[in-house]
Design a protein around this motif. Structure first.
Motif: not given
Ligand SMILES: NC(=O)C1=CN([C@@H]2O[C@H](COP(=O)(O)OP(=O)(O)OC[C@H]3O[C@@H](n4cnc5c(N)ncnc54)[C@H](OP(=O)(O)O)[C@@H]3O)[C@@H](O)[C@H]2O)C=CC1
Ligand SMILES: O=C([O-])CC(=O)C(=O)O
Length: 277
Positions: A157-158, A177-179, A222-223
Motif C-alpha cells: 500500500v505504501t 486486508t486483501e489484494p 497489504p501482505s
C-alpha cells in the motif's frame, strides 16, 4: 577474465546528479567511492544548503547548484528527481549534444520533444533498466514481431499511496486486508495515473511494443513488503515470463536495484567487454 573487464584508461567523464533522494544519494556514494572513468562534479537538490550539509563528505570538488547550472559543469546528467522536472534537467544536456540518464521515464511520454531535441543536436537519452528486468530480451524480440506484452505489478500500500489515479477514482487502499486490483489498462494510461509508481511499465513499453499496446494490471497487496513485477511476452522469436521482487530503498516506492542499474549502465559505457543490452 577479471583483467579483461578492467576499464581502459581514457578521459574522465564528468557526471551531474539531479535529485538527491533514494536514487541520487546512492549514486553520489558510488561515484565518490569510485567508478572508473567517471567523476562526480555537480549535484542539484531542492534545498541546496541542507544537501550540502547532508553530503559534506563529497568535499569541495562537487558543486551544489540549481538545475540550470548543471550542464555547464558536466558531460552527462543523471535525472533522479520528481518527474515534473524532467524537461529542465534533460533539455540543456541533450541540446548541448550530451547524454542524459532518465529515471523518471514515465514522463518521457509527455515530453517526447526531448527525444527530438537529442536527435537534432546529437545528444542521447538513456533509460537504464531501473527497477525492471529483461529489457534486453524484450528489445531483442521487438526486432522481430511481438504479439503481446503483459505486466502485472503488485505493490504494498505504501508504494501506491497518493497516486493521482487513486485520488481521481476515489479509491482508498489504506484499510484493505486483501489484494485489490486498482488498475487495468495500458502503460500510457498508467504513466498518467501513476506517474511516480510505474516508470517500470513505461520502460518496458519503450523497449517493446510501445505504451499503447503494453498491457498492465496494478494490484495493491497489504501482505507485501516488496514491489513485484511479472512480465509475460509472446513473440515470433520467443515466449518468456519474468518476475522481479524489488527490495525497497529509503523511498518505499523505489527498489534498491534502481540505483545499481545506473551504476551498471555507467560501467557499460566504458567497459571493453559489454554484456547485455
Ligand atoms: N525507472 C525506474 O525503474 C524507476 C524510476 N524512479 C523514479 O526516479 C525518480 C527519483 O526517485 P527517488 O530517488 O526514489 O525519489 P525521491 O523522492 O527519493 O528523490 C527525489 C529527490 O528530488 C529532489 N528534488 C525536488 N525538487 C527538486 C529540484 N527543484 N531540484 C533538484 N532536486 C529536487 C527531492 O528533494 P525533496 O525531498 O527535498 O523534495 C528528492 O530528494 C522518481 O521520479 C521516481 O519515480 C524510481 C524508481 C524506479
Ligand atoms: O516503477 C517504479 O518507478 C518503481 C518500482 O515499481 C519499483 O521500484 O519496483
Amino acid at each position: 577474465m577479471t583483467a579483461a573487464l578492467a576499464v581502459r584508461p581514457q578521459e574522465e567523464t564528468r557526471v551531474a546528479i539531479a535529485g538527491l533522494g533514494a536514487i541520487g544519494v546512492g549514486l553520489c556514494k558510488a561515484l565518490h567511492d569510485g567508478i572508473a572513468g567517471f567523476r562526480l562534479t555537480a549535484v542539484s537538490a531542492r534545498d541546496l544548503d541542507a544537501a550540502r550539509e547532508r553530503l559534506a563528505y563529497l568535499g569541495p570538488s562537487v558543486a551544489f547548484v540549481p538545475i540550470a547550472e548543471l550542464e555547464g559543469l558536466a558531460d552527462i546528467v543523471i535525472e533522479c528527481a520528481p518527474a515534473a522536472l524532467l524537461p529542465e534537467i534533460v533539455g540543456p544536456f541533450v541540446k548541448a549534444g550530451k547524454t542524459a540518464f532518465v529515471l523518471s521515464c514515465a514522463a518521457l511520454l509527455g515530453n517526447s520533444e526531448l527525444v527530438d531535441l537529442a536527435e537534432a543536436h546529437g545528444g542521447r537519452i538513456i533509460v537504464p533498466s531501473g527497477a525492471i528486468l529483461g529489457l534486453d530480451a524484450v528489445n531483442a524480440a521487438a526486432q522481430g514481431k511481438i504479439e503481446s506484452v503483459r505486466m502485472v505489478t503488485r505493490k504494498p500500500v505504501t508504494g501506491l499511496k497518493g497516486a493521482p489515479f487513486l485520488v481521481e477514482q476515489n479509491i482508498t487502499i489504506d484499510e484493505i486486508t486483501e489484494p485489490l486490483r486498482i488498475f487495468k489498462g495500458t502503460a500510457r494510461q498508467a504513466a498518467v495515473g501513476f506517474p511516480a509508481n510505474l516508470n517500470v511499465a513505461v520502460a518496458l513499453s519503450l523497449a517493446g511494443i510501445g505504451p499503447d499496446r503494453t498491457e498492465l494490471e496494478i494490484w495493491a497487496d497489504p501482505s507485501l513488503k516488496r514491489n513485484v513485477h511479472n512480465i509475460q511476452v509472446k513473440a515470433d522469436s520467443a515466449e518468456f515470463e519474468m518476475t522481479i521482487e524489488n527490495i525497497p530503498s529509503d523511498n518505499p516506492k523505489t527498489g534498491r536495484i534502481t540505483a545499481l542499474s545506473v551504476i551498471s549502465a555507467l560501467k557499460k559505457m566504458k567497459a571493453p567487454l559489454r554484456i547485455g543490452g
